[in-house]
Design a protein around this motif. Structure first.
Motif, PDB file in Angstrom:
ATOM      1  N   THR A 182       0.571  -1.367   0.359  1.00 55.05           N
ATOM      2  CA  THR A 182       0.077  -0.172   0.263  1.00 55.05           C
ATOM      3  C   THR A 182       1.186   0.961  -0.329  1.00 55.05           C
ATOM      4  OG1 THR A 182      -1.586  -1.183   1.262  1.00 55.05           O
ATOM      5  CG2 THR A 182      -2.253   0.778   1.126  1.00 55.05           C
ATOM      6  N   ALA A 183       1.851   1.123   0.256  1.00 54.81           N
ATOM      7  CA  ALA A 183       2.731   2.657   0.874  1.00 54.81           C
ATOM      8  C   ALA A 183       3.225   2.431  -0.922  1.00 54.81           C
ATOM      9  CB  ALA A 183       3.614   2.362   1.942  1.00 54.81           C
ATOM     10  N   ALA A 184       3.908   1.311  -0.640  1.00 52.72           N
ATOM     11  CA  ALA A 184       4.576   1.488  -2.716  1.00 52.72           C
ATOM     12  C   ALA A 184       3.714   2.460  -3.526  1.00 52.72           C
ATOM     13  CB  ALA A 184       5.059   0.323  -2.610  1.00 52.72           C
ATOM     14  N   VAL A 185       2.069   1.475  -3.242  1.00 47.57           N
ATOM     15  CA  VAL A 185       1.162   2.889  -4.203  1.00 47.57           C
ATOM     16  C   VAL A 185       0.537   3.652  -4.376  1.00 47.57           C
ATOM     17  CG1 VAL A 185      -1.109   2.141  -4.770  1.00 47.57           C
ATOM     18  CG2 VAL A 185       0.354   0.117  -5.557  1.00 47.57           C
ATOM     19  N   LEU A 186       0.943   4.381  -2.995  1.00 47.69           N
ATOM     20  CA  LEU A 186       0.805   5.474  -2.729  1.00 47.69           C
ATOM     21  C   LEU A 186       1.696   6.481  -2.946  1.00 47.69           C
ATOM     22  CD1 LEU A 186      -1.480   5.067   1.123  1.00 47.69           C
ATOM     23  CD2 LEU A 186      -2.040   6.295  -1.425  1.00 47.69           C
ATOM     24  N   LEU A 187       3.104   5.719  -2.637  1.00 50.97           N
ATOM     25  CA  LEU A 187       4.110   6.778  -2.717  1.00 50.97           C
ATOM     26  C   LEU A 187       4.053   7.052  -4.348  1.00 50.97           C
ATOM     27  CD1 LEU A 187       7.074   5.768  -0.287  1.00 50.97           C
ATOM     28  CD2 LEU A 187       5.455   7.553  -0.478  1.00 50.97           C
ATOM     29  N   ALA A 188       4.114   5.740  -5.299  1.00 53.68           N
ATOM     30  CA  ALA A 188       4.437   5.786  -6.622  1.00 53.68           C
ATOM     31  C   ALA A 188       3.109   6.889  -6.970  1.00 53.68           C
ATOM     32  CB  ALA A 188       4.131   4.617  -6.799  1.00 53.68           C
ATOM     33  N   LEU A 223      12.805  11.549  -8.327  1.00 53.59           N
ATOM     34  CA  LEU A 223      14.611  10.914  -8.365  1.00 53.59           C
ATOM     35  C   LEU A 223      14.226  10.104  -7.006  1.00 53.59           C
ATOM     36  CD1 LEU A 223      17.265  10.619  -9.115  1.00 53.59           C
ATOM     37  CD2 LEU A 223      17.277  13.120  -8.501  1.00 53.59           C
ATOM     38  N   SER A 224      14.185  10.812  -5.450  1.00 53.62           N
ATOM     39  CA  SER A 224      14.179  11.016  -4.464  1.00 53.62           C
ATOM     40  C   SER A 224      13.456   9.572  -4.170  1.00 53.62           C
ATOM     41  CB  SER A 224      13.243  12.029  -3.652  1.00 53.62           C
ATOM     42  OG  SER A 224      14.209  12.679  -3.867  1.00 53.62           O
ATOM     43  N   LEU A 225      12.154   9.296  -4.291  1.00 50.19           N
ATOM     44  CA  LEU A 225      11.685   8.043  -4.452  1.00 50.19           C
ATOM     45  C   LEU A 225      12.521   6.929  -4.783  1.00 50.19           C
ATOM     46  CD1 LEU A 225       9.046   6.895  -3.222  1.00 50.19           C
ATOM     47  CD2 LEU A 225       8.091   7.220  -5.559  1.00 50.19           C
ATOM     48  N   VAL A 226      13.497   6.872  -6.085  1.00 50.08           N
ATOM     49  CA  VAL A 226      13.966   5.865  -6.386  1.00 50.08           C
ATOM     50  C   VAL A 226      15.334   5.663  -5.184  1.00 50.08           C
ATOM     51  CG1 VAL A 226      15.133   5.032  -8.159  1.00 50.08           C
ATOM     52  CG2 VAL A 226      12.933   5.916  -9.333  1.00 50.08           C
ATOM     53  N   THR A 227      15.878   6.520  -5.613  1.00 50.83           N
ATOM     54  CA  THR A 227      17.296   6.623  -4.195  1.00 50.83           C
ATOM     55  C   THR A 227      16.817   5.806  -2.826  1.00 50.83           C
ATOM     56  OG1 THR A 227      17.952   8.450  -5.611  1.00 50.83           O
ATOM     57  CG2 THR A 227      18.698   7.677  -3.808  1.00 50.83           C
ATOM     58  N   PHE A 228      15.624   6.687  -2.461  1.00 48.67           N
ATOM     59  CA  PHE A 228      14.857   5.651  -1.366  1.00 48.67           C
ATOM     60  C   PHE A 228      14.788   4.362  -1.394  1.00 48.67           C
ATOM     61  CE2 PHE A 228      11.344   4.440   0.843  1.00 48.67           C
ATOM     62  CZ  PHE A 228      11.941   4.257   2.631  1.00 48.67           C
ATOM     63  N   VAL A 229      14.303   3.912  -2.356  1.00 47.64           N
ATOM     64  CA  VAL A 229      13.497   2.749  -2.498  1.00 47.64           C
ATOM     65  C   VAL A 229      14.905   1.394  -2.959  1.00 47.64           C
ATOM     66  CG1 VAL A 229      12.203   0.603  -4.152  1.00 47.64           C
ATOM     67  CG2 VAL A 229      11.500   2.619  -4.035  1.00 47.64           C
ATOM     68  N   VAL A 230      16.205   2.155  -3.569  1.00 51.30           N
ATOM     69  CA  VAL A 230      17.088   1.050  -3.819  1.00 51.30           C
ATOM     70  C   VAL A 230      18.218   0.836  -2.525  1.00 51.30           C
ATOM     71  CG1 VAL A 230      19.523   1.545  -5.220  1.00 51.30           C
ATOM     72  CG2 VAL A 230      17.093   1.968  -6.649  1.00 51.30           C
ATOM     73  N   SER A 231      18.416   2.587  -1.819  1.00 52.78           N
ATOM     74  CA  SER A 231      19.055   2.555  -0.756  1.00 52.78           C
ATOM     75  C   SER A 231      18.046   1.287   0.323  1.00 52.78           C
ATOM     76  CB  SER A 231      18.941   4.098   0.321  1.00 52.78           C
ATOM     77  OG  SER A 231      19.263   4.686  -0.895  1.00 52.78           O
ATOM     78  N   ALA A 232      16.855   1.811   0.446  1.00 46.96           N
ATOM     79  CA  ALA A 232      16.045   0.558   1.450  1.00 46.96           C
ATOM     80  C   ALA A 232      16.131  -0.965   1.306  1.00 46.96           C
ATOM     81  CB  ALA A 232      14.788   1.089   1.528  1.00 46.96           C
ATOM     82  N   ALA A 233      16.193  -1.132   0.062  1.00 50.09           N
ATOM     83  CA  ALA A 233      17.059  -2.072  -0.659  1.00 50.09           C
ATOM     84  C   ALA A 233      18.078  -2.820  -0.190  1.00 50.09           C
ATOM     85  CB  ALA A 233      16.550  -3.020  -2.406  1.00 50.09           C
ATOM     86  N   CYS A 234      19.162  -2.256  -0.545  1.00 50.20           N
ATOM     87  CA  CYS A 234      20.488  -2.572   0.076  1.00 50.20           C
ATOM     88  C   CYS A 234      20.527  -2.315   1.416  1.00 50.20           C
ATOM     89  CB  CYS A 234      21.222  -1.330  -0.507  1.00 50.20           C
ATOM     90  SG  CYS A 234      21.656  -0.633  -2.624  1.00 50.20           S
ATOM     91  N   LEU A 235      19.765  -1.933   2.257  1.00 53.44           N
ATOM     92  CA  LEU A 235      19.973  -2.225   4.012  1.00 53.44           C
ATOM     93  C   LEU A 235      19.145  -3.199   4.174  1.00 53.44           C
ATOM     94  CD1 LEU A 235      19.815   2.185   4.733  1.00 53.44           C
ATOM     95  CD2 LEU A 235      21.866   0.331   4.701  1.00 53.44           C
ATOM     96  N   VAL A 236      18.051  -3.499   3.580  1.00 52.73           N
ATOM     97  CA  VAL A 236      17.638  -4.502   3.835  1.00 52.73           C
ATOM     98  C   VAL A 236      18.040  -6.210   3.595  1.00 52.73           C
ATOM     99  CG1 VAL A 236      16.082  -5.785   3.426  1.00 52.73           C
ATOM    100  CG2 VAL A 236      15.534  -3.695   3.472  1.00 52.73           C
TER     101      VAL A 236
END
Ligand code: ATP
Ligand code: MG
Lengths: 313, 249
Positions: A17-23, A166-179
């Protein structure tokens, strides 16, 4: 076990849900809330990077803004003085933050507990002092202004919606790396250090090395956040590396729930909105920040995620 | 089974300010030996273990572990040579699950521990090792439990399991029965008797039944010095030992 599965289902549903809302956010948000959301995403990266140290490794850094600031200054200097492009600035911001982490790490890691807090505070002040006094490079108190939003190939991020993505994509990539990192054997070793250094040593871990790597990892992603922030703000000054910025990040982690990554990201969102909302009415942001901190410590030591986790049982 | 001497101490000392907690201990341990270390409270037994494990640095003397002089080496390097220990005061990863505790122990001596791009869940051999050791200490049913929620007896079992996960060749057990009821102590003693005879063991133990039941060799420490060393029978018959135990207890 069925309880865990149900909880896993909730987590997936929540993240989806968060992903859809953010996108979809730019479709239904006007420009001011979208700007705040952009800011929240940037701070979320910053807070998650601190969570690697505080929540996973058990190292309470009070100077994390240093790496955020070093990243931001790297971008500001390169983009204004040398007209450097997107990738150069990104690589330079991360490299500069890692370098700062690599230099400061050995000093900080020597200490534990409160001493760690104090040394990281001192190192943070050192960077602040540099930003303030090294006028030929940082322009001191005036800060570096005139930063334009970058372009990348056919895309320009000048438009707020484009910069949001740009911020959203960077956030998603960063979060994925950290996870990925926290779920790895190395990530488990960081939690082991948080729980018992003595046991880790006697099991055969080079605790110093693992802490050092964690320190540089955290610095790297703080640098990523700093990179975005420089463009977002269009202006970089000693405010970016000051103590308040470090304290805000600590509060984001504590409020959301340390050692969860998703908690600090939530906490970042809450603090960003609270800060901007409150500043409309009063200048006493620090007072409110302190109040929130005390409430979290007293009533929700596990943060929002901690409180949610306790419910289903 | 190598015949390298697992451990040799010469003139090992540790002073805390003016207090000589360990005062010139010489010791040589044979492969496969089971040696009990006894002595009154404050005799320096735990300090001796801390010196051997590298948790404390000695003020003097030498420590040779499997033929390597480790006197100045950090503890993680000694662990890599095949040394493992348990703590008198239970030292677990309290808010992690029992299985996670064991996984940390199982990966400790492998390069795997630095891998950051693959989930821990994909390393099946670590899980197999973790579960096999849990099975051997009767904790198989508890792997999902958070370590701090285990009973004291179970925590002591996990304490031993953590030390066993890395397949040590020399094991230091610091009062494994500390705080256990007599029945639990018996169970712990039985568990320790099932350990691979190839593992050399030094055990600090206040419970004489446990100590004498397990050990083929007993060493008595008093004020940081070795005052008796020999077979359980010889040590029991030693008048000096009797005097110290009667005099201080
Ligand atoms: N870190 C330390 N700093 C100062 N003194 C210490 C330290 N560790 C131990 N001591 C002192 O050294 C002496 C030996 O302590 P140690 O813990 O080795 O005894 P022990 O034989 O294990 O006793 P117990 O049977 O009670 O466990 C004691 O007098 C203790 O107070
Ligand atoms: Mg002791």
């Amino acid at each position: 076990m069925p309880g865990a599965a149900r909880r896993g289902g909730w987590v997936v549903a929540g993240l989806g849900t968060a992903a859809v809302l953010l996108a979809a956010a730019p479709l239904f948000l006007s420009s001011y809330p979208l700007t705040l959301l952009t800011q929240a995403l940037i701070y979320a990266i910053f807070a998650m990077s601190l969570d690697i140290l505080l929540g996973y490794t058990g190292l309470p850094s009070l100077g994390h803004a240093a790496y955020f600031g070093v990243g931001a200054y790297a971008v500001a200097i390169l983009a204004t003085e040398f007209r450097a492009g997107f990738w150069t600035c990104l690589v330079a911001a991360v490299a500069a933050a890692i370098l700062a982490g690599a230099l400061f790490g050995p000093l900080a890691i020597r200490a534990v507990g409160t001493y760690f807090l104090m040394i990281t505070l001192a190192l943070g002040m050192l960077v602040w002092g540099l930003a303030f006094r090294w006028v030929s490079v940082t322009k001191g108190d005036n800060g570096i202004s005139g930063l334009e939003r970058p372009t990348l190939g056919p895309w320009s991020f000048a438009d707020p919606t484009a910069f949001y993505f740009l911020s959203l994509v960077t956030f998603v990539v960063s979060a994925a790396c950290l996870v990925v990192v926290v779920r790895s054997p190395f990530g488990m070793s960081l939690m082991g250090i948080r729980e018992s250094e003595a046991r880790m040593r006697s099991l055969g871990y080079n605790v110093w090395l693992h802490k050092y790597l964690a320190f540089m990892l955290a610095a790297a992603f703080a640098g990523v956040a700093g990179f975005l922030w420089a463009y977002y703000n269009g202006f970089v000054s000693p405010v970016e590396v000051q103590l308040v910025t470090s304290v805000e990040a600590l509060l984001m982690v504590a409020l959301g729930g340390s050692g969860t990554l998703v908690g600090p990201a939530l906490g970042a969102g809450l603090i960003v909105f609270l800060k901007n909302f409150v500043s409309v009415y009063t200048k006493r942001w620090l007072l409110i920040l302190g109040g929130v901190y005390i409430c979290v410590i007293l009533f929700a030591p596990g943060g929002i995620i901690g409180a949610l986790k306790r419910r289903p049982r | 089974m190598s015949e390298i001497q697992p451990l040799a101490l010469s003139g090992l000392s540790k002073a805390f300010g003016g207090l000589h907690a360990v005062a010139g201990v010489d010791l040589s341990v044979r492969p496969g030996e089971r040696r009990a270390i006894i002595g009154p409270n404050g005799a320096g037994k735990t300090t001796l273990f801390n010196l051997i494990s590298g948790d404390l640095m000695p003020s003097g003397g030498r420590i040779v572990l499997f033929g390597h002089d480790v006197t100045r080496l950090p503890s993680f390097r000694r662990a890599a040579l095949g040394l493992a220990r348990t703590f008198q005061i239970t030292t677990l990863f309290p808010s992690l699950s029992v299985l996670e505790n064991m996984l940390l122990a199982a990966q400790a001596l492998e390069r795997t521990k630095l891998m950051f791009h693959r989930p821990l869940g994909s390393y099946g051999h670590l899980y197999a090792r973790a579960r096999a050791v849990l099975e051997s200490v009767d904790l198989a049913g508890k792997e999902g439990e958070t370590a701090k929620n285990l009973s004291h007896g179970e925590q002591r079992q996990l304490e031993v399991a953590l030390a066993l996960a890395g397949r040590p060749r020399l094991l230091l057990l610091d009062e494994p029965t500390a705080g256990l009821s007599p029945a639990e102590s018996q169970m712990m003693a039985a568990l320790l008797r099932t350990l691979d005879p190839a593992i050399t063991i030094l055990i600090i133990e206040h419970d004489m039944d446990v100590a004498f039941g397990l050990a083929d060799h007993v060493m008595v420490l008093h004020n940081g010095r070795v005052i008796a060393d020999g077979s359980p029978e010889a040590v029991k018959a030693d008048p000096l030992v009797a005097e110290i135990y009667l005099g201080t207890d």
